[in-house]
Scaffold this active site. Structure first.
Site, PDB file in Angstrom:
ATOM      1  N   HIS A  14      41.980  66.556  15.148  1.00  0.00           N
ATOM      2  CA  HIS A  14      42.511  66.776  16.511  1.00  0.00           C
ATOM      3  C   HIS A  14      41.964  68.119  16.984  1.00  0.00           C
ATOM      4  O   HIS A  14      42.443  69.173  16.577  1.00  0.00           O
ATOM      5  CB  HIS A  14      44.044  66.795  16.509  1.00  0.00           C
ATOM      6  CG  HIS A  14      44.633  66.970  17.876  1.00  0.00           C
ATOM      7  ND1 HIS A  14      45.639  66.162  18.352  1.00  0.00           N
ATOM      8  CD2 HIS A  14      44.371  67.836  18.880  1.00  0.00           C
ATOM      9  CE1 HIS A  14      45.967  66.538  19.580  1.00  0.00           C
ATOM     10  NE2 HIS A  14      45.204  67.566  19.919  1.00  0.00           N
ATOM     11  N   HIS A  16      40.071  70.378  20.403  1.00  0.00           N
ATOM     12  CA  HIS A  16      39.615  70.516  21.792  1.00  0.00           C
ATOM     13  C   HIS A  16      38.347  71.355  21.810  1.00  0.00           C
ATOM     14  O   HIS A  16      38.368  72.528  21.411  1.00  0.00           O
ATOM     15  CB  HIS A  16      40.695  71.189  22.646  1.00  0.00           C
ATOM     16  CG  HIS A  16      41.954  70.389  22.713  1.00  0.00           C
ATOM     17  ND1 HIS A  16      42.174  69.417  23.676  1.00  0.00           N
ATOM     18  CD2 HIS A  16      43.045  70.364  21.903  1.00  0.00           C
ATOM     19  CE1 HIS A  16      43.345  68.841  23.464  1.00  0.00           C
ATOM     20  NE2 HIS A  16      43.899  69.403  22.392  1.00  0.00           N
ATOM     21  N   LYS A 100      43.500  58.167  23.141  1.00  0.00           N
ATOM     22  CA  LYS A 100      44.553  59.183  23.211  1.00  0.00           C
ATOM     23  C   LYS A 100      45.509  58.896  24.352  1.00  0.00           C
ATOM     24  O   LYS A 100      45.084  58.709  25.496  1.00  0.00           O
ATOM     25  CB  LYS A 100      43.901  60.564  23.412  1.00  0.00           C
ATOM     26  CG  LYS A 100      44.878  61.727  23.540  1.00  0.00           C
ATOM     27  CD  LYS A 100      45.554  62.066  22.221  1.00  0.00           C
ATOM     28  CE  LYS A 100      46.649  63.105  22.404  1.00  0.00           C
ATOM     29  NZ  LYS A 100      46.227  64.473  22.148  1.00  0.00           N
ATOM     30  N   HIS A 137      50.234  62.061  22.160  1.00  0.00           N
ATOM     31  CA  HIS A 137      50.936  63.323  22.426  1.00  0.00           C
ATOM     32  C   HIS A 137      52.400  62.938  22.626  1.00  0.00           C
ATOM     33  O   HIS A 137      52.774  62.420  23.681  1.00  0.00           O
ATOM     34  CB  HIS A 137      50.361  64.026  23.666  1.00  0.00           C
ATOM     35  CG  HIS A 137      51.019  65.355  23.908  1.00  0.00           C
ATOM     36  ND1 HIS A 137      50.386  66.553  23.706  1.00  0.00           N
ATOM     37  CD2 HIS A 137      52.288  65.670  24.290  1.00  0.00           C
ATOM     38  CE1 HIS A 137      51.221  67.549  23.952  1.00  0.00           C
ATOM     39  NE2 HIS A 137      52.387  67.037  24.317  1.00  0.00           N
ATOM     40  N   HIS A 175      50.072  66.389  16.256  1.00  0.00           N
ATOM     41  CA  HIS A 175      50.721  67.704  16.170  1.00  0.00           C
ATOM     42  C   HIS A 175      52.250  67.603  16.068  1.00  0.00           C
ATOM     43  O   HIS A 175      52.986  68.031  16.943  1.00  0.00           O
ATOM     44  CB  HIS A 175      50.321  68.645  17.305  1.00  0.00           C
ATOM     45  CG  HIS A 175      50.172  67.998  18.663  1.00  0.00           C
ATOM     46  ND1 HIS A 175      51.160  67.258  19.250  1.00  0.00           N
ATOM     47  CD2 HIS A 175      49.138  67.998  19.534  1.00  0.00           C
ATOM     48  CE1 HIS A 175      50.729  66.846  20.426  1.00  0.00           C
ATOM     49  NE2 HIS A 175      49.511  67.265  20.621  1.00  0.00           N
ATOM     50  N   ASP A 248      44.387  71.002  16.483  1.00  0.00           N
ATOM     51  CA  ASP A 248      44.707  71.182  17.900  1.00  0.00           C
ATOM     52  C   ASP A 248      44.212  72.537  18.390  1.00  0.00           C
ATOM     53  O   ASP A 248      44.811  73.123  19.287  1.00  0.00           O
ATOM     54  CB  ASP A 248      46.213  71.021  18.158  1.00  0.00           C
ATOM     55  CG  ASP A 248      46.508  70.738  19.628  1.00  0.00           C
ATOM     56  OD1 ASP A 248      45.568  70.422  20.380  1.00  0.00           O
ATOM     57  OD2 ASP A 248      47.691  70.843  20.016  1.00  0.00           O
TER      58      ASP A 248
HETATM   59  O1  DOR Z   1      48.735  73.525  23.281  1.00  0.00           O
HETATM   60  C1  DOR Z   1      48.085  72.572  23.667  1.00  0.00           C
HETATM   61  N1  DOR Z   1      46.866  72.719  24.229  1.00  0.00           N
HETATM   62  N2  DOR Z   1      48.611  71.352  23.556  1.00  0.00           N
HETATM   63  C2  DOR Z   1      48.028  70.273  24.082  1.00  0.00           C
HETATM   64  O2  DOR Z   1      48.568  69.216  23.964  1.00  0.00           O
HETATM   65  C3  DOR Z   1      46.770  70.399  24.853  1.00  0.00           C
HETATM   66  C4  DOR Z   1      46.035  71.592  24.477  1.00  0.00           C
HETATM   67  C5  DOR Z   1      44.934  71.946  25.450  1.00  0.00           C
HETATM   68  O3  DOR Z   1      44.150  71.058  25.815  1.00  0.00           O
HETATM   69  O4  DOR Z   1      44.841  73.113  25.837  1.00  0.00           O
HETATM   70 ZN    ZN Z   2      45.646  68.737  21.552  1.00  0.00          ZN
END
Ligand code: DOR
Ligand code: ZN
Length: 356
Positions: A14, A16, A100, A137, A175, A248
């Site tokens: 997971h 980004h 997702k 989520h 998460h 995450d």
């Molecule tokens: O803290 C987070 N940041 N939780 C999420 O679900 C998305 C993520 C983000 O894309 O910044």
């Molecule tokens: Zn995330």
């Protein structure tokens, strides 16, 4: 006492990575330690179709440092307009690993997410038949529900009813932050798994809020009480196949974090493996780090364990002068600084750098 630990290159299931300049800045931080990552689709606009995923994957591969041993695994962002056949075809072709589900409004870039689950039920039914995993989520967005309760309420109101309607749907509760989430995944059979972040293993809500507000500890789902953090540590270090690492890691520029309405996300990629080794050692569970970070997730997604290896070393970090492993501090991006997650203590472990 163990001083060195060599394990397969871990999977971050997971992550980004963003796009453009931010992608170029953060990707090397994940590629350095991880063999693969499941890349979240919450770009603006989101990664919705198989064609979007192919194009995004190309941009990630183009941004990889030369010689990197890292493979992005792609996901699609479920919207109320998603076409089931496109999803199933992209999965069958190996273009995407999972879909997702963001409840609309639950988190960063979730505006295109799902408002009414009934409107995606046909897609979910097709995914069930075709064995396409759904990453969730798991937070309700009902403004009446306290933000610290949103995960537990989601499980009761949304997730359990969904799994009763579609018992064959393969689900990852992403998460997990609560004891309720841990218990639900543990009791849910082979069709459900849960990812756990590194930061939720070291933060409770006091770290975020007591003695001053710390925007760099703000993420979603928000860190909960200590009793929940303890449940997460027990789950992660248990070695149970249903729990695996999804950091995450979610970079936002400092300007966006340190604002009157700051963004949610902890940028942990550079320090996640060191933090995990620290936490697992403290639990007497170093021997189970490999299950959590390298094996359980691969097994869930039907992937072989990565062939490459990394070595974790106990003791003060050498080689930081090479800039290879940035501990707490900032990374310069063309658009401004990005702060690396600082747990507030010096991890006793670091990843040995071989590329210096
Ligand atoms: O803290 C987070 N940041 N939780 C999420 O679900 C998305 C993520 C983000 O894309 O910044
Ligand atoms: Zn995330």
């Amino acid at each position: 006492m163990t001083e060195r630990l060599t394990i397969p290159r871990p999977d971050d299931l997971h992550l980004h990575l963003r796009d453009g300049a931010m992608l170029a800045s953060v990707l090397p931080e994940s590629a350095r330690h991880f063999g693969r990552a499941l890349v979240m689709p919450n770009l603006v606009p989101p990664v919705v179709t198989g064609a979007d995923a192919v194009a995004y994957r190309e941009r990630i591969l183009a941004a990889l440092p030369a010689g990197a041993d890292f493979r992005p695994l792609m996901t699609l962002y479920l919207t109320e307009a998603t076409e089931a056949e496109d999803v199933v075809a992209a999965h069958a072709a190996g273009i995407v690993q999972a879909v997702k589900l963001y409840p609309a409004g639950a988190t960063t870039n979730s505006a295109s997410g799902v408002r009414d689950l009934a409107r995606v039920e046909a897609v979910l039914a097709r995914m069930t038949e075709a064995g396409v995993p759904l990453c969730i989520h798991g937070e309700v967005t009902d403004p009446e529900v306290d933000i610290f309760d949103r995960e537990a309420v989601f499980i009761e109101r949304v997730l359990e009813p969904l799994r009763r309607r579609l018992p064959g749907l393969r689900v990852v509760l992403e998460h997990v932050t609560t004891a309720e989430g841990v218990a639900y995944v543990q009791g849910g059979g082979a069709g459900i798994a849960g990812t756990i972040t590194a930061h939720h293993l070291v933060l409770n809500r006091n770290h975020l809020l007591a003695g001053g507000i710390r925007p760099h500890y703000y993420c979603l789902p928000v860190a909960k009480r200590e009793v929940h953090r303890r449940a997460l540590v027990a789950a992660a270090t248990s070695g149970a196949a249903c729990f695996f690492l999804g950091t995450d890691s979610a970079p936002h520029l400092d300007a966006a974090k340190l604002a009157p309405c700051g963004c949610a996300g902890c940028f942990t990629a550079p320090v996640a493996m060191a933090l995990l080794a620290h936490v697992f050692e403290a639990e007497g569970a170093l021997g189970r780090l490999e299950a959590f970070a390298c094996r359980n997730g691969a097994a869930f997604y039907g992937l072989p364990v990565n062939a490459g290896r990394i070595t974790l070393v106990r003791g003060a970090q050498h080689g930081a002068q090479h800039g290879a492993q940035r501990g707490p501090g900032t990374i310069a991006t063309p658009d401004g600084p990005l702060t690396v997650f600082d747990p507030g203590f010096a991890p006793l472990w670091h990843v040995e750098e071989t590329d210096a």
